[in-house]
Design an enzyme around this catalytic site. Structure first.
Site, PDB file in Angstrom:
ATOM      1  NE  ARG A 135      -2.953  -0.933   3.388  1.00 15.20           N
ATOM      2  CZ  ARG A 135      -3.950  -0.912   4.245  1.00 15.20           C
ATOM      3  NH1 ARG A 135      -5.449  -0.783   3.974  1.00 15.20           N
ATOM      4  NH2 ARG A 135      -3.665  -1.093   5.606  1.00 15.20           N
ATOM      5  CG  ASP A 136       3.270   4.473   1.294  1.00 21.47           C
ATOM      6  OD1 ASP A 136       3.429   5.255   0.146  1.00 21.47           O
ATOM      7  OD2 ASP A 136       4.045   5.141   2.279  1.00 21.47           O
ATOM      8  CB  ILE A 137       5.402   0.395  -3.660  1.00 18.53           C
ATOM      9  CG1 ILE A 137       5.300  -1.205  -2.730  1.00 18.53           C
ATOM     10  CG2 ILE A 137       6.692  -0.061  -4.488  1.00 18.53           C
ATOM     11  CD1 ILE A 137       5.085  -2.350  -3.593  1.00 18.53           C
TER      12      ILE A 137
END
Length: 582
Positions: A135-137
């Site tokens: 969810r936060d690459i």
């Protein structure tokens, strides 16, 4: 600043940065002088955002504990003080990918970018194997140790119940965030693929693919799909353009999946091939390799079995023998591995000019075959012995069935005792789960009595099963539920129907649902505990409830009660968490 402070066995050194919910420091073990990274989170921050921060932290710890990949930052230890919790992780000596990219003038060579993306995809595929969405690459959340790339900062990660599940919480960073997330739509694992497509483009062209000055502009740019591949004099191969374009599709259903990604020749290295596979790879072109080894090589090799027939009789005999032994011993865990080796061996025999590596592999296969034959002979003797003792294979199976059932019910009964010792904030919510567990024990015991008339050799087990039927605890919990007007009035219909001795046709579903809700309730109790010992006891109960949910699996093998309920308390908390499905 906390530099120089000692926490446990670790001395804090430089501040490495701020993660999603805490500050990260480089630290050194005062005994062996080894370096690590430690994230420090204040308990006070866990109550922010209506408890969301605490839930995310719990997900981060449980996920890191389960993952063992060279391309995902490794969790080494987790401990607490009265005011803080500490996540100890491996230390990466080269900083994050964003700083590396900036030092290189925000332009990396094509092959270097491919090597980086391969490692990122390798780490992400391990996360997705466990249905974990990051969810936060982004570049800042990817660390480097020498030349190895590691996905880090799993503060926004979430483990889904299955690969098709979707969530709605909007988390991430505009610029690499998937459009469905930015729109507050539901989203799943494919949102991570979009993020990797963004950083793939960014590493090559020095900027993100879509204007992200604000959310509306960002979503509009994605909708138009005007991805510029001809700027700043950067020249890339057409295959990369195709891959990036398909990773950045607005509709997640149109984006490349992992199996589709791995068909591209640039990503063939991402597959964890055995030594035999690697021998074969050296002797064929990249196109042939991707064709032979897509989907782990198994489906293509099986469909084209005749292509890989050996030219050496001795080798062919060993392969066929191995597969026969493998089929007979289909209960062993390494059946799939042996089958895979056999098919890989066939491929290598056809593709490799150098037969020496094959000879080495054959020796390994011979050893496995010998072990399997020995096991098969031993099992055969055991079965014959049981048949001779009972004079009936059917009776032996019935006896084994109820011996295993007896173990399973003892497991469930001990789990019930563990649940009964928990001080819930709202005791009434736990009653349905406890009742369903008792009903399972009672109904399964009655099935034994029904079979007893036909199989008198089961008489020796009667005392244990009869004790469960005569236990008054079933009625005590049932009366508590019926006597709680608020609980009884709001009870779901499927639970209401089960408030009797006789199991309904949907008992299995209601049973699993009730235990899942109890599982969730205990997770909430864990978040309230500051003491590691109490937290550990609750995590053990979670593990036991989880096994009770899969009751049929519990009945398939001998259960070591001592190991499950006593020796487990000696294990490290992280090792126990690895076994729990959060």
């Amino acid at each position: 600043m906390l530099q120089g402070k000692q926490i446990g066995d670790f001395k804090l050194l430089d501040e490495l940065g701020k993660g999603s919910f805490g500050c990260v420091y480089k630290c050194q073990n005062i005994f062996d002088q080894s370096y690590h990274a430690i994230k420090i989170i204040q308990f006070a921050s866990l109550n922010n955002s209506e408890g969301i921060v605490g839930e995310l932290l719990k997900d981060e710890i449980s996920v890191l504990a389960k993952i063992d990949s060279p391309n995902v930052l490794k969790l080494e230890h987790y401990f607490q003080s009265k005011s803080n919790c500490y996540i100890l992780m491996e230390y990466c000596n080269a900083g994050d990918l964003e700083k590396y990219w900036e030092k290189k003038g925000k332009r990396l060579q094509e092959q270097k970018v491919i090597d980086i993306i391969i490692q990122v995809l390798s780490g992400l595929s391990e996360l997705h194997k466990f249905n974990i969405i990051h969810r936060d690459i982004k570049l800042a959340n990817i660390l480097m140790h020498n030349d190895q790339v590691k996905i880090a900062d799993l503060g926004f990660c979430k483990q889904l119940q299955n690969k098709d599940m979707e969530v709605t919480l909007c988390l991430g960073t505009i610029g690499t965030m998937a459009p469905e997330v930015a729109r507050y739509d539901s989203y799943g694992l494919q949102s991570d693929i979009f993020s990797i497509g963004c950083i793939f483009y960014q590493l090559l062209f020095g900027e993100l693919p879509f204007d992200c000055s604000d959310v509306k502009v960002y979503l509009s740019a994605i909708r138009q799909q005007k991805i510029e591949f001809y700027k700043y004099g950067v020249v890339i191969q057409n295959e990369i353009k195709e891959v990036i374009s398909k990773m950045l599709k607005e509709d997640p259903k149109e984006r490349l999946t992992f199996p589709q990604l791995f068909q591209y020749s640039m990503f063939t290295k991402i597959q964890n091939m055995s030594k035999v596979s690697q021998i074969a790879q050296k002797n064929v072109s990249k196109i042939e390799t991707s064709r032979y080894y897509q989907d782990d090589g198994m489906s293509v090799l099986k469909q084209n079995e005749d292509v890989f027939k050996t030219q050496q009789n001795q080798q062919s005999q060993y392969v066929e023998s191995l597969q026969k032994v493998n089929i007979i011993n289909n209960t062993y865990q390494n059946q799939e591995n042996v089958s895979k080796l056999a098919y890989e061996l066939r491929a290598t025999q056809s593709l490799s000019q150098n037969q020496q590596p094959i000879q080495n592999t054959l020796e390994q296969l011979k050893e496995k075959e010998t072990v399997f034959k020995t096991d098969r002979t031993y099992n055969s003797i055991q079965i014959k012995s049981q048949i001779n003792n009972t004079n009936s294979l059917v009776n032996t199976k019935i006896q084994q069935k109820y011996l295993y059932l007896q173990d399973a019910l003892q497991f469930c009964n001990r789990t019930y005792s563990e649940i009964n010792q928990i001080q819930f904030e709202n005791e009434s919510k736990s009653l349905i789960g406890k009742f369903m567990l008792l009903k399972r024990i009672r109904s399964e015991s009655k099935s034994y009595l029904q079979d007893l008339a036909n199989y008198p050799e089961l008489q020796g087990l009667k005392g244990a099963f009869l004790a469960y039927i005569q236990d008054s605890e079933f009625y005590n919990v049932l009366n508590q539920i019926r006597g709680n007007q608020n609980l009884f009035a709001n009870l779901r219909q499927e639970y209401n129907n089960e408030l009797q001795e006789q199991a309904t046709g949907v008992f299995q579903y209601s049973y699993c649902q009730a235990l899942m809700e109890l599982h969730t309730q205990i997770k909430q109790e864990i978040n309230k505990q500051a003491e590691n010992k109490k937290k550990k006891d609750l995590v053990i109960v979670l593990l036991h409830i989880q096994k009770c949910m899969h009751f049929q699996d519990l009945c398939q093998e001998k259960i070591e009660i001592e190991e499950e309920f006593f020796n487990i308390k000696k294990k490290n908390l992280i090792d126990i968490i690895k076994q729990v499905q959060f």
